[in-house]
Design an enzyme around this catalytic site. Structure first.
Site, PDB file in Angstrom:
ATOM      1  N   VAL A 193      92.341  68.261  70.390  1.00 36.19           N
ATOM      2  CA  VAL A 193      92.889  70.193  70.292  1.00 36.19           C
ATOM      3  C   VAL A 193      91.365  70.575  70.691  1.00 36.19           C
ATOM      4  O   VAL A 193      91.169  71.353  72.049  1.00 36.19           O
ATOM      5  CB  VAL A 193      92.112  70.150  68.404  1.00 36.19           C
ATOM      6  CG1 VAL A 193      91.762  71.511  68.356  1.00 36.19           C
ATOM      7  CG2 VAL A 193      93.517  70.346  67.534  1.00 36.19           C
ATOM      8  N   CYS A 194      90.410  69.780  70.994  1.00 35.03           N
ATOM      9  CA  CYS A 194      88.594  70.733  70.914  1.00 35.03           C
ATOM     10  C   CYS A 194      88.666  69.976  72.660  1.00 35.03           C
ATOM     11  O   CYS A 194      88.237  70.458  73.935  1.00 35.03           O
ATOM     12  CB  CYS A 194      87.812  69.783  70.389  1.00 35.03           C
ATOM     13  SG  CYS A 194      87.467  69.890  69.037  1.00 35.03           S
ATOM     14  N   ASN A 195      89.333  68.363  73.212  1.00 41.68           N
ATOM     15  CA  ASN A 195      88.902  68.350  74.427  1.00 41.68           C
ATOM     16  C   ASN A 195      90.201  68.452  75.234  1.00 41.68           C
ATOM     17  O   ASN A 195      89.988  69.269  76.285  1.00 41.68           O
ATOM     18  CB  ASN A 195      89.328  66.101  74.656  1.00 41.68           C
ATOM     19  CG  ASN A 195      88.465  65.043  73.643  1.00 41.68           C
ATOM     20  OD1 ASN A 195      87.544  65.562  73.194  1.00 41.68           O
ATOM     21  ND2 ASN A 195      88.556  64.398  73.942  1.00 41.68           N
TER      22      ASN A 195
END
Length: 227
Positions: free
Chosen positions: A116-118
């Site tokens: 998700v964030c990466n």
């Protein structure tokens, strides 16, 4: 020449730690969470030893994710922590400004979660910011091994470079003759590199007769008991 043929140096890259927070770590299933934390802190110490510009981001600290690992904050006690509401760090202007201020296009990334964030940050930063992303696989974690691995594959297909934290450390050092960082690197290795670090301690003390790292009480014995 491809820009990815250049090795990482202390002069050509910066680093970002994305959402290294307890609630995010609770969901990690792709790597042992204590190993993950060890790797993140080892990477942070490496960045500090080599003077790598660092950005720290958090998401929904007070309402959901909790505070950044204290061991990570202890490495960067004076750094601002860039709080966000967005899952994608690239969607926050403070993050974009911090990366731009460091003036380096190679960005080493350690974050939660990989899928998700990466991934969203990496894709956006490469597409919209023309950054080169070096994703530290073992200082990042996903909600399953599949989630982590497929996210890594997706980023690699898009042009990100997969690395490990110790690889980055030793790439920055490059030459053991660079004595200005040698001791710091060895300290990080001894504390965070597992069996490799144990071997360094053994070689220092048993082969090179260096003193032990820790002071301890008197060694008593042996004193075989009588039967």
């Amino acid at each position: 020449m491809s820009k990815y043929l250049e090795v990482l140096t202390p002069q050509n890259c910066q680093i970002i730690f994305i959402d290294q927070q307890p609630q995010m770590a609770f969901g990690v299933q792709s790597i042992d969470r204590q190993v993950l934390k060890n790797n993140v802190v080892g990477l942070a110490k490496a960045a500090k030893a080599f003077g790598i510009p660092a950005t720290l981001t958090t998401v929904e600290t007070e309402s959901f994710s909790g505070h950044t690992y204290p061991e990570l904050l202890a490495v960067f006690p004076q750094h601002k922590i860039l709080e966000r509401s967005s899952m994608n760090s690239w969607d926050d202007q403070n993050v974009r400004d911090a990366l731009a201020a460091h003036g380096r296009k190679k960005v080493v990334v350690s974050g939660l979660w990989t899928e998700v964030c990466n991934t969203t940050f990496a894709l956006s930063a490469m597409l919209e910011g023309d950054y080169e992303i070096y994703m530290v696989a073992d200082a990042s974690g996903g909600t399953s091994l599949d989630a982590h691995n497929y996210a890594m594959q997706r980023m690699v297909q898009a042009g990100a470079v997969p690395v490990t934290w110790q690889q980055v450390l030793l790439e920055w050092q490059r030459d053991w003759a660079r004595k200005q960082t040698y001791d710091a690197v060895m300290d990080i290795v001894k504390e965070h590199s597992g069996a490799y670090g144990m071997g360094v301690d053994y070689a220092y003390t048993m082969v090179h007769d260096a003193p032990e790292r820790v002071r301890h009480g008197e060694r008593v014995g042996p004193n075989p008991a009588t039967r």
